[in-house]
Design a protein around this motif. Sequence first.
Motif, PDB file in Angstrom:
ATOM      1  N   LYS B 221      -3.319   1.065   6.680  1.00  0.00           N
ATOM      2  CA  LYS B 221      -2.744  -0.208   7.070  1.00  0.00           C
ATOM      3  C   LYS B 221      -1.922  -0.806   5.922  1.00  0.00           C
ATOM      4  N   CYS B 222      -2.471  -0.726   4.728  1.00  0.00           N
ATOM      5  CA  CYS B 222      -1.773  -1.285   3.576  1.00  0.00           C
ATOM      6  C   CYS B 222      -0.469  -0.534   3.314  1.00  0.00           C
ATOM      7  N   GLN B 223      -0.531   0.792   3.479  1.00  0.00           N
ATOM      8  CA  GLN B 223       0.670   1.596   3.238  1.00  0.00           C
ATOM      9  C   GLN B 223       1.786   1.205   4.215  1.00  0.00           C
ATOM     10  N   ARG B 224       1.388   0.970   5.479  1.00  0.00           N
ATOM     11  CA  ARG B 224       2.392   0.638   6.492  1.00  0.00           C
ATOM     12  C   ARG B 224       2.980  -0.740   6.265  1.00  0.00           C
ATOM     13  N   GLU B 225       2.117  -1.691   5.869  1.00  0.00           N
ATOM     14  CA  GLU B 225       2.569  -3.079   5.835  1.00  0.00           C
ATOM     15  C   GLU B 225       3.131  -3.526   4.488  1.00  0.00           C
ATOM     16  N   CYS B 226       2.987  -2.704   3.477  1.00  0.00           N
ATOM     17  CA  CYS B 226       3.470  -3.131   2.149  1.00  0.00           C
ATOM     18  C   CYS B 226       4.985  -3.293   2.179  1.00  0.00           C
ATOM     19  N   PRO B 227       5.481  -4.501   1.836  1.00  0.00           N
ATOM     20  CA  PRO B 227       6.921  -4.730   1.900  1.00  0.00           C
ATOM     21  C   PRO B 227       7.693  -3.957   0.828  1.00  0.00           C
ATOM     22  N   ALA B 228       6.994  -3.534  -0.219  1.00  0.00           N
ATOM     23  CA  ALA B 228       7.696  -2.877  -1.323  1.00  0.00           C
ATOM     24  C   ALA B 228       7.426  -1.375  -1.371  1.00  0.00           C
ATOM     25  N   ASP B 229       6.743  -0.858  -0.362  1.00  0.00           N
ATOM     26  CA  ASP B 229       6.369   0.565  -0.340  1.00  0.00           C
ATOM     27  C   ASP B 229       5.613   0.972  -1.602  1.00  0.00           C
ATOM     28  N   ALA B 230       4.806   0.050  -2.114  1.00  0.00           N
ATOM     29  CA  ALA B 230       4.136   0.338  -3.383  1.00  0.00           C
ATOM     30  C   ALA B 230       2.783   1.008  -3.179  1.00  0.00           C
ATOM     31  N   ILE B 231       2.247   0.987  -1.936  1.00  0.00           N
ATOM     32  CA  ILE B 231       0.918   1.552  -1.718  1.00  0.00           C
ATOM     33  C   ILE B 231       1.040   2.865  -0.964  1.00  0.00           C
ATOM     34  N   THR B 232       0.376   3.865  -1.466  1.00  0.00           N
ATOM     35  CA  THR B 232       0.295   5.128  -0.734  1.00  0.00           C
ATOM     36  C   THR B 232      -1.166   5.508  -0.641  1.00  0.00           C
ATOM     37  N   VAL B 233      -1.526   6.166   0.453  1.00  0.00           N
ATOM     38  CA  VAL B 233      -2.893   6.646   0.597  1.00  0.00           C
ATOM     39  C   VAL B 233      -2.892   8.130   0.263  1.00  0.00           C
ATOM     40  N   VAL B 234      -3.571   8.461  -0.837  1.00  0.00           N
ATOM     41  CA  VAL B 234      -3.672   9.843  -1.276  1.00  0.00           C
ATOM     42  C   VAL B 234      -5.146  10.211  -1.271  1.00  0.00           C
ATOM     43  N   ASN B 235      -5.484  11.346  -0.709  1.00  0.00           N
ATOM     44  CA  ASN B 235      -6.885  11.772  -0.639  1.00  0.00           C
ATOM     45  C   ASN B 235      -7.770  10.690  -0.023  1.00  0.00           C
ATOM     46  N   ASN B 236      -7.335  10.092   1.065  1.00  0.00           N
ATOM     47  CA  ASN B 236      -8.093   9.066   1.768  1.00  0.00           C
ATOM     48  C   ASN B 236      -8.356   7.825   0.932  1.00  0.00           C
TER      49      ASN B 236
END
Lengths: 194, 265
Positions: B221-236
Amino acid sequence: MLTNILAISLGAILTNNFIFSQFLGCCPFLGCSSKVDTAAGMGLAVVFVMGLASAICWVIDTYILIPLGLAFLETLAFILVIASLVQFVEMFLKKSVPSLYSALGIYLPLITTNCAVLGVVLLNVQNNYNFIESVVYGVTGGLGFMLAIVLFASVRERIEFADYPECFEGFSICLISAGLVALAFMGFSGMKIF
Amino acid sequence: MITILKSILVLGILGAVFGAVLAFAARIFHVEVDPREAAVREALAGANCGGCGYPGCDGYAKAVAAGEAPCNKCVAGGAATAAKVAEIMGVSNDGAEKMVAFVPCSGSNEAAELRFNYTGPEDCRAAMLFGGKSSKMCTFACIGLGNCAKACKFDAMHIENGVAKVDRYNCVGCGACVDACPKSIVKLIPESQKIMPACRNMDKGAQVMKICKVGCIGCMKCQRECPADAITVVNNLAQVDTSKCIQCGHCADICPRHIITYFGK
């Protein structure tokens, strides 16, 4: 005379080793033995200080304290001599051998309170050694200290890579191996030289 | 009486002679010490925390005076000390980013399921000797026995409810807790970074659901909604790219597990 000196030397280095038989100077022995280089430097400093302290203390004892009937001041006067001497060695090393000075770090001033140095000058008096015998005993006592600390530093360098139980990590394995090295030196203690 | 006088006289003369010899030797063997070294040493915080990576404040002062170390390494002193040291050394202060410790785990006693009841010595390393690297079900979790708190010299690390918490006001970023943590959980982050996910569990979401109420389930959810594309989900596990993060705090608001910490408030 020569046999006497030989007996004193061998006794100080092996049979009556200051660390392993008389248990004097254990603090720098444990504190300064993690690297062979530092250990050798510390050993050299102790040889130097012990030799010089023996000579100066003998002169002071024989020509000042005993004629004045102040032999009971020996311990006090010797501490004074050793403390000044260590200060002197420290200044000398700082100027002439800065690398050794920084390698020895806080252990050099610790020679002041190294009981092996005070021990050797008091033993000189106790054993009624003359000047040459005193200096020989001081220098060889220092050499014995150096032998012990360098041997032990080599052991500790190998311990770094040894596979021992985790609960002995750090100082405990160091004390255990110190005990084992001391046991090995006990083998000399039955020997009678000359 | 005469013995006492003689003793005092002899020891006094001996002491005076040795003192004179030493004073003389101090002249002969005088070594020029860089005066900046002493000045730098004065300016440092003097906590001897080792945060700079040198053996104590003296070692760091020496390295700075010799030009071998940058001026901004004194973490305990922070920016003020860095400025002072830079002034002494006559170089520009390139602005040290203050770091603070961060514990990426929120698994308090209520939130994290326990595997067993640990009653051994109050030491994280001792607790790690039992299986699973923690008494909690989560193998990634903070053990919460406070090795970091014991290592902290600035009263900035406390165990609250079974998990280590950093007092960001007290923390100087010396990194003593980072070294003390046997599980290498504690890390240093820039103080300006206000967003951090407080979880390090890399298990799959369903598994995390079972063992911890506040674990990252990798829902994206955070990855999708981050306005700056700063969050990625790696290894869950959600991870923040500090170079892209704009510190808006939106992710912290929307995280369904409430594990993204926002320090801005």
